[in-house]
Design a protein around this motif. Structure first.
Motif, PDB file in Angstrom:
ATOM      1  N   PHE A 133       0.887  -1.163   0.000  1.00  0.00           N
ATOM      2  CA  PHE A 133       0.000   0.000   0.000  1.00  0.00           C
ATOM      3  C   PHE A 133       0.925   1.212   0.000  1.00  0.00           C
ATOM      4  CE2 PHE A 133      -2.720   3.291   1.632  1.00  0.00           C
ATOM      5  CZ  PHE A 133      -3.980   2.958   1.171  1.00  0.00           C
ATOM      6  N   VAL A 134       0.789   2.075  -1.000  1.00  0.00           N
ATOM      7  CA  VAL A 134       1.795   3.113  -1.207  1.00  0.00           C
ATOM      8  C   VAL A 134       1.185   4.515  -1.115  1.00  0.00           C
ATOM      9  CG1 VAL A 134       3.476   4.040  -2.837  1.00  0.00           C
ATOM     10  CG2 VAL A 134       3.121   1.563  -2.700  1.00  0.00           C
ATOM     11  N   VAL A 135       1.823   5.358  -0.307  1.00  0.00           N
ATOM     12  CA  VAL A 135       1.434   6.770  -0.204  1.00  0.00           C
ATOM     13  C   VAL A 135       2.612   7.575  -0.724  1.00  0.00           C
ATOM     14  CG1 VAL A 135       0.772   8.639   1.370  1.00  0.00           C
ATOM     15  CG2 VAL A 135      -0.002   6.295   1.816  1.00  0.00           C
ATOM     16  N   ARG A 136       2.416   8.313  -1.812  1.00  0.00           N
ATOM     17  CA  ARG A 136       3.536   9.057  -2.409  1.00  0.00           C
ATOM     18  C   ARG A 136       3.207  10.539  -2.575  1.00  0.00           C
ATOM     19  NH1 ARG A 136       5.799   5.646  -7.532  1.00  0.00           N
ATOM     20  NH2 ARG A 136       7.592   7.050  -7.313  1.00  0.00           N
ATOM     21  N   SER A 137       4.211  11.360  -2.363  1.00  0.00           N
ATOM     22  CA  SER A 137       4.134  12.797  -2.651  1.00  0.00           C
ATOM     23  C   SER A 137       5.567  13.266  -2.866  1.00  0.00           C
ATOM     24  CB  SER A 137       3.513  13.551  -1.464  1.00  0.00           C
ATOM     25  OG  SER A 137       4.368  13.443  -0.336  1.00  0.00           O
ATOM     26  N   ALA A 138       5.731  14.409  -3.480  1.00  0.00           N
ATOM     27  CA  ALA A 138       7.087  14.936  -3.667  1.00  0.00           C
ATOM     28  C   ALA A 138       7.712  15.166  -2.291  1.00  0.00           C
ATOM     29  CB  ALA A 138       7.038  16.235  -4.456  1.00  0.00           C
ATOM     30  N   GLY A 139       8.876  14.580  -2.060  1.00  0.00           N
ATOM     31  CA  GLY A 139       9.547  14.718  -0.761  1.00  0.00           C
ATOM     32  C   GLY A 139       8.893  13.894   0.333  1.00  0.00           C
ATOM     33  N   GLU A 140       8.071  12.919  -0.042  1.00  0.00           N
ATOM     34  CA  GLU A 140       7.319  12.054   0.901  1.00  0.00           C
ATOM     35  C   GLU A 140       6.728  12.827   2.089  1.00  0.00           C
ATOM     36  OE1 GLU A 140      10.589  11.261   0.148  1.00  0.00           O
ATOM     37  OE2 GLU A 140      11.715  11.530   2.004  1.00  0.00           O
ATOM     38  N   VAL A 141       6.290  14.069   1.817  1.00  0.00           N
ATOM     39  CA  VAL A 141       5.621  14.805   2.891  1.00  0.00           C
ATOM     40  C   VAL A 141       4.241  14.191   3.099  1.00  0.00           C
ATOM     41  CG1 VAL A 141       6.887  16.957   2.611  1.00  0.00           C
ATOM     42  CG2 VAL A 141       4.815  16.577   1.264  1.00  0.00           C
TER      43      VAL A 141
END
Ligand SMILES: [Zn+2]
Length: 220
Positions: free
Chosen positions: A98-106
């Protein structure tokens, strides 16, 4: 009919309350305990580095197997960078992560909600916060404390991680990336509302090397 309305309302309130109470405690069983899940990620990354196995994934069989339900064995909080897809770095298949991604993993409230959902309803017990070499989002925060548009929100969120290691020896960007992983991990530990499941969840920190393909486990 009028006579029965209040009873119906009372019944509805009681049933709703009962259902809500049940759903609050009705957690999914763990897909996998944190220790074996971490071992599985480590062996998957070793396969990826050796570049022997990834060509066979994703598979049609696994797609069919997971079409109706999912039990991801780990939750990855990582950067949106196109070079860092967790399923590939850890040589996993559809339905595994299960993956949660954002720029800079904020992680914002949507990210925290996604984490809570995966733990409570999908059975994930291992959370990996994955930073990576030469992260552009962290580099932007090293270079400036502002940026146009919503990129500014990301830069301002990462900036305290940059300031925390400004005077440390070594490469400034690498230090800032690892410091950012620290802060994101700390935020998840403090703010994710996992209730009674909090003690069974493990949050670990990792750093991905773009050159070698290796994931370094930071063990902080
Ligand atoms: Zn990045």
């Amino acid at each position: 009919m009028k006579f029965y309305c209040p009873r119906i309302i009372v019944l509805a309130v009681v049933l709703f309350g009962w259902t809500s109470y049940l759903s609050a405690d009705d957690h999914a069983a763990p897909s996998m305990q944190p220790g074996p899940a971490l071992a599985k990620l480590k062996s998957g990354n070793a396969r990826f580095v050796a570049s022997a196995a990834s060509s066979s994934k994703p598979t049609r069989a696994r797609r069919a197997e997971t079409a109706q339900s999912q039990h991801p064995f780990a939750l990855i909080v990582g950067c949106s960078d196109s070079r860092t897809p967790p399923e590939i770095l850890f040589d996993q298949n559809i339905g595994d992560l299960f993956v949660v991604r954002s720029a800079g993993e904020v992680v914002d409230n949507y990210g925290l909600g996604s984490i809570e959902y995966a733990v409570e309803h999908l059975g994930a017990r291992l959370i990996v916060v994955l930073g990576h070499e030469r992260c552009g989002a962290v580099a932007a925060a090293v270079a400036s404390d502002s940026a146009p548009g919503h990129v500014g929100n990301i830069v301002r969120t990462i900036r305290p991680a940059v300031e925390a290691v400004r005077n440390q020896p070594g490469d400034q960007l690498t230090n800032a990336i690892k410091s950012n992983v620290d802060r994101v991990t700390d935020k998840i530990r403090r703010k994710a509302e996992l209730g009674s499941l909090a003690t069974s969840v493990r949050v670990v920190e990792a750093y991905y090397d773009l050159d070698t393909g290796k994931v370094e486990w930071l063990n902080r």
